[in-house]
Design a protein around this motif. Structure first.
Motif, PDB file in Angstrom:
ATOM      1  N   UNK A  25      39.307 -15.169 -16.403  1.00  0.00           N
ATOM      2  CA  UNK A  25      38.542 -15.955 -17.375  1.00  0.00           C
ATOM      3  C   UNK A  25      37.034 -15.743 -17.203  1.00  0.00           C
ATOM      4  N   UNK A  26      36.607 -15.459 -15.972  1.00  0.00           N
ATOM      5  CA  UNK A  26      35.168 -15.255 -15.748  1.00  0.00           C
ATOM      6  C   UNK A  26      34.706 -13.909 -16.291  1.00  0.00           C
ATOM      7  N   UNK A  27      35.575 -12.897 -16.252  1.00  0.00           N
ATOM      8  CA  UNK A  27      35.142 -11.564 -16.668  1.00  0.00           C
ATOM      9  C   UNK A  27      35.747 -11.077 -17.970  1.00  0.00           C
ATOM     10  N   UNK A  76      42.810 -22.923 -22.225  1.00  0.00           N
ATOM     11  CA  UNK A  76      41.832 -23.504 -23.160  1.00  0.00           C
ATOM     12  C   UNK A  76      40.814 -24.420 -22.472  1.00  0.00           C
ATOM     13  N   UNK A  77      41.209 -25.036 -21.366  1.00  0.00           N
ATOM     14  CA  UNK A  77      40.295 -25.930 -20.666  1.00  0.00           C
ATOM     15  C   UNK A  77      39.344 -25.216 -19.718  1.00  0.00           C
ATOM     16  N   UNK A  78      39.477 -23.894 -19.622  1.00  0.00           N
ATOM     17  CA  UNK A  78      38.637 -23.146 -18.680  1.00  0.00           C
ATOM     18  C   UNK A  78      37.567 -22.326 -19.372  1.00  0.00           C
ATOM     19  N   UNK A  79      37.684 -22.173 -20.690  1.00  0.00           N
ATOM     20  CA  UNK A  79      36.779 -21.260 -21.392  1.00  0.00           C
ATOM     21  C   UNK A  79      35.614 -21.992 -22.029  1.00  0.00           C
ATOM     22  N   UNK A  80      34.412 -21.407 -21.984  1.00  0.00           N
ATOM     23  CA  UNK A  80      33.257 -22.046 -22.619  1.00  0.00           C
ATOM     24  C   UNK A  80      33.360 -22.000 -24.139  1.00  0.00           C
ATOM     25  N   UNK A  81      32.606 -22.867 -24.814  1.00  0.00           N
ATOM     26  CA  UNK A  81      32.628 -22.916 -26.281  1.00  0.00           C
ATOM     27  C   UNK A  81      32.109 -21.607 -26.865  1.00  0.00           C
ATOM     28  N   UNK A  82      32.390 -21.386 -28.126  1.00  0.00           N
ATOM     29  CA  UNK A  82      31.941 -20.181 -28.818  1.00  0.00           C
ATOM     30  C   UNK A  82      30.442 -20.267 -29.109  1.00  0.00           C
ATOM     31  N   UNK A  83      29.760 -19.123 -29.093  1.00  0.00           N
ATOM     32  CA  UNK A  83      28.367 -19.153 -29.548  1.00  0.00           C
ATOM     33  C   UNK A  83      28.350 -19.124 -31.084  1.00  0.00           C
TER      34      UNK A  83
END
Ligand SMILES: Nc1ncnc2c1ncn2[C@@H]1O[C@H](COP(=O)(O)OP(=O)(O)OP(=O)(O)O)[C@@H](O)[C@H]1O
Ligand SMILES: [Mg+2]
Length: 525
Positions: free
Chosen positions: A225-227, A249-256
């Motif tokens: 998830x980090x890379x 889904x709870x580990x990923x940052x929001x969309x830009x």
């Protein structure tokens, strides 16, 4: 009398302008639609007749001709119903049209209600660019239409709303859609792709605090998830593979902003935006069932809709029970995984939908599920486990950066001891590592770096470089294999805030790519 109205069609992710010309003339009472309509559109005749009658207007007992222009463009769907019905009302003198700067979108029911249609966001964008100043859209599609700047959006609940809109300011309802923060839609749509498909819609994310044991898999998931690396989880039934994937889904940052717009346009065209759904900010997590068809996964079908691989754009495509998927369907995923977009063939050429996805997959090691289990015998016939894994093609497996074996959880881990770390703590580390790599790589995650860039931006210390070379020789790695290990090593270092990448990072990455090689004596460097 002739009436001309403006509406739109969606092709791929882009809208295109369509003119609806309606002529009502003396003659036998028939209604004809010309201009390459599909079946759903031909049925507009019946819907429009019912809607006009049941909204308190009269359906003219005359010869009605509806022409959809340009004639060369194939028209599909039911989004023209409202424009056709209002055209008939204007052409038969029941509604006086004011000005020509408005447009209409929407499907009608026999009772005259306006139903939502897919693709409103790109269609309204096209209309605004073509100079329309007001657009009537189904009330359920107002939130997405309001994302487009420079055009007034009017909610249509029934055919009478549309008639009032066309009749001019005095007759119009005052209701205005509240506008969400405006975004630059143009870039995305101009660069631009969608359809609905069967899927397992994700529930609320699972928290990592509920996943016990499985330290290696948790660590692998964090790195992936980090890379943005692709990940395969292999293990017996009940090890927690599906459970662990549910935490994604709870580990990923929001969309830009840009990603949010791309994802929202795709969801709009697929008809997946609900009433009140504006810009999508959550990163997509799509988990299609293994019985999903080729069109559902890749895209296409009669509506030329985007498939799961595009609905997962900018997010994660999770293929649970990987070996159960149809082989042709999996093969078709290779090209989108490589190119970040998918080409859908159709009669008049091809369409391209974005599909920058991170692939996460899970499978059992064999059909019975216990091959390699230290305590429980595998009941498969000799050779069956190998055949089972071979159902997933080598080239696809080779594209998976991380492969994690998940053994059964030990009862002591499951029942005793403190709760493991929560998703919030892990998500914070992931966000930090992603920020590091985005800043260093010009806005890209490590998994998105090309071969040479990987070596340049990877920042490998000299000992790590020598070690990687030694591992490559001992394990007969291809160039792709070496670059993949380097990208993962870079992410492991980013998670630890380490620069340059050290030998431990390289070793860990090599073992995560091929745990079997790591276990073979003498092969670990
Ligand atoms: N590591 C774990 N920690 C806590 N609960 C677990 C763990 N593994 C499994 N469970 C429990 O077992 C249930 C089944 O797990 P899960 O569906 O994730 O297994 P799986 O590995 O996907 O199996 P299969 O190969 O049959 O799909 C979970 O819903 C959960 O209740
Ligand atoms: Mg499972």
């Amino acid at each position: 009398m002739l009436a001309t109205l403006v509406t739109a069609v969606v092709e791929g992710l882009q809208g295109a302008l369509v003119r609806v010309e309606v002529d009502v003339a003396p003659g036998l009472p028939v209604c004809q639609i010309v201009g390459l309509p599909d079946a759903a559109l031909s049925e507009a005749r019946e819907r429009v007749r019912g809607a006009i009658r049941n909204s308190g207007f009269a359906y003219p007992a005359q010869r009605i001709t509806v022409n959809l222009a340009p004639a060369g463009r194939r028209k599909h769907g039911a989004a023209y119903d409202v424009a056709i019905a209002v055209g008939i009302l204007v052409a038969s003198g029941q509604v006086a049209a004011s000005g020509g700067d408005w447009a209409l979108l929407g499907e009608l029911s026999l009772s005259g209600e306006v139903h939502p249609v897919p693709g409103v966001l790109p269609m309204v964008h096209t209309l605004a660019r073509a100079g329309a100043r007001r657009v009537g859209v189904p009330a359920a599609n107002v939130a997405e239409a309001a994302l487009v700047e420079g055009i007034e959006v009017e909610p249509l609940r029934g055919l009478d709303d549309a008639a009032r809109l066309v009749a001019g300011p005095r007759g119009r309802r005052a209701a205005r859609a509240s506008r969400a923060a405006p975004v630059a839609v143009s870039g995305v749509i101009a660069a631009g792709a969608t359809g609905s498909a069967p899927l397992v819609e994700a529930g609320p994310p699972v928290d990592l605090a509920d996943v016990r044991g499985q330290a290696a898999a948790r660590w692998g998931l964090e790195i992936a998830m980090a890379g943005g690396h692709s990940l395969l989880l292999v293990g017996p039934p009940g090890a927690g593979k599906t459970l662990l994937a549910g935490t994604i889904p709870g580990l990923l940052p929001a969309l830009d902003d840009r990603e949010a717009l791309e994802v929202t346009v795709i969801a709009s065209v697929a008809g997946l935006l609900g009433p009140g759904d504006g810009l999508r900010r959550g990163r997509p997590f799509r988990a299609p069932h293994h019985t999903a068809s080729y069109a559902a996964l890749v895209g296409g079908g009669p509506r030329l809709a985007p498939g799961e691989v595009s609905l997962a754009h900018a997010g994660v495509l999770f293929l649970d029970e990987l070996a159960e998927f149809d082989r042709d369907v999996l093969e078709a995923l290779r090209q989108p995984l490589e190119e970040g977009s998918v080409v859908v063939a159709r009669a008049q050429g091809t369409l391209r939908f974005p599909a920058q996805v991170q692939l996460v997959a899970a499978m059992n090691p064999c059909r019975c599920g216990y091959f390699g289990d230290p305590d429980r015998a595998c009941t498969c016939a000799p050779g069956d486990p190998e055949r089972y894994v071979r159902r997933v093609s080598g080239p696809l497996l080779d594209r998976l950066d991380l492969r994690i074996e998940m053994p059964r959880v030990r009862p002591s881990e499951l029942l005793l001891g403190p709760d493991p770390e929560s998703s919030a703590a892990v998500a914070a580390r992931i966000a930090e590592a992603r920020a590091r790599s985005l800043a260093r790589n010009g806005g890209r995650l490590n998994a998105r770096l090309g071969g040479r860039e990987t070596v340049e931006l990877g920042r490998l210390g000299d000992p790590a470089r020598e070690l990687l070379a030694a591992v490559a020789i001992r394990r007969s790695l291809t160039a792709r294999g070496v670059h993949r290990i380097l990208r993962v090593a870079r992410t492991i270092a980013d998670l630890a805030g380490r620069d340059p990448v050290d030998t431990g990072d390289v070793l860990a990455a090599a073992d995560l790519r091929d745990p079997a090689a790591a276990a073979r004596p003498g092969l670990a460097a």
